[in-house]
Design a protein around this motif. Sequence first.
Motif, PDB file in Angstrom:
ATOM      1  N   VAL A 265      33.930  54.273  45.476  1.00 42.34           N
ATOM      2  CA  VAL A 265      34.420  54.559  46.836  1.00 42.34           C
ATOM      3  C   VAL A 265      34.580  56.063  47.029  1.00 42.34           C
ATOM      4  O   VAL A 265      34.205  56.620  48.066  1.00 42.34           O
ATOM      5  CB  VAL A 265      35.753  53.827  47.082  1.00 42.34           C
ATOM      6  CG1 VAL A 265      36.387  54.291  48.397  1.00 42.34           C
ATOM      7  CG2 VAL A 265      35.534  52.317  47.106  1.00 42.34           C
ATOM      8  N   ILE A 280      31.422  47.559  51.589  1.00 39.08           N
ATOM      9  CA  ILE A 280      31.341  46.826  50.325  1.00 39.08           C
ATOM     10  C   ILE A 280      30.501  45.579  50.559  1.00 39.08           C
ATOM     11  O   ILE A 280      30.844  44.741  51.396  1.00 39.08           O
ATOM     12  CB  ILE A 280      32.734  46.416  49.823  1.00 39.08           C
ATOM     13  CG1 ILE A 280      33.670  47.628  49.723  1.00 39.08           C
ATOM     14  CG2 ILE A 280      32.629  45.693  48.483  1.00 39.08           C
ATOM     15  CD1 ILE A 280      33.269  48.633  48.690  1.00 39.08           C
ATOM     16  N   VAL A 289      28.414  49.562  47.008  1.00 38.81           N
ATOM     17  CA  VAL A 289      29.301  50.417  47.802  1.00 38.81           C
ATOM     18  C   VAL A 289      28.434  51.416  48.546  1.00 38.81           C
ATOM     19  O   VAL A 289      27.699  52.197  47.933  1.00 38.81           O
ATOM     20  CB  VAL A 289      30.312  51.150  46.897  1.00 38.81           C
ATOM     21  CG1 VAL A 289      31.261  52.000  47.732  1.00 38.81           C
ATOM     22  CG2 VAL A 289      31.092  50.150  46.051  1.00 38.81           C
TER      23      VAL A 289
END
Length: 368
Positions: A265, A280, A289
């Motif tokens: 992230v 996601i 991601v």
Amino acid sequence: MDLTATTAELATAAADVARLLPTRVYDPVLAGLVLRADGAGIELAGSDREHAVRLTRAATVHADGAVVVPARPLADTLRSLEDPQVRLVVEGSRLAVRTSTARFALPLLDLSTHPGIPPLPPALGTIPARALTAALTPVSSAASKDDALPMFTGVRMHSAPGGRLELIATDRYRMAFASLPWVPAGELDVLAPAVVLAEASRQPDRAAEVTVHADADRIALSWAGGSVSTALLAAPFPDDRVRKLLEAVIDSTVLVEADVLAGAVRRAVPYAGPHGSVTIQVDDGELRVRGSDPQSGESEESIKATIDGNRVTKTFQARYLADALRAFSGRRVELKIQDGLRSTVLTSQAGDDGVELTYLVVPLRQTP
């Protein structure tokens, strides 16, 4: 007043008190640091009538006394010193801060006009400091910073059956819930300022025992060597509505290393666009991601995960998801993903401290 103390210990204590005191007040005394020296050492305290903090440190006291000085200038001065020992001595209308090579002098404020440190409310239970910090840090991070909605700036603390204490906070876009063991001596049900509680929980040593005090107006945490108290929030907390969010209807369950997902992230953030959103995607045996922005470009990273359920895709505000994952650092986290725009629930098994944590994050939108 005249004393000698270890510079590092005194500097840390002065900084901790100063952080909990206001910087802009009509009365400078309310932003002042009260120093009391006697045979037991030195006490550093402050109160602006809403918050109060008291810390004690070891010191060699040459002459007893009590003074009030500007908190932040003293904290800044002590932090900048390199000598291992420092001497504080009253010289006329000044408090002199002396080392082997330097002298600084701060004006004395009027001690008689200081409101004093209010007595602690009744004790209602004890908690290991390690468990309290492990629970309060992530829960307080989910509280709002917007004072216009005071009910969302607090942490609801509620004693539960079986020797458990429950903490819950939300800013309407995310929610954190923790249950931790404690030894109750009474019933606790309060809404307390999240920022003050989080700061207070970081003060005692991890091995310390923390006592929780509360009455109808105030809550306090105390331990050997210090205490912090604050006024309660009067606004009602939407407890029933918030707790219903914990009743998840799961569409897909993902088990993944929290730190690995947090790293992915973090690396997607430069490509998250003006809204700071990351996506996601749940696939077979992995999570993807992604970040995408017409100006910055795009990113995609795959990480291994254990998947049970349907393939789904969710878009989140990156900072909210990162805050949630930080709470589970060092552990495997289970993501319970719900259909549509319902919250994604993050949980993990209780650690050695007995803390059970649940974090909810609201998706930004449903991605086809």
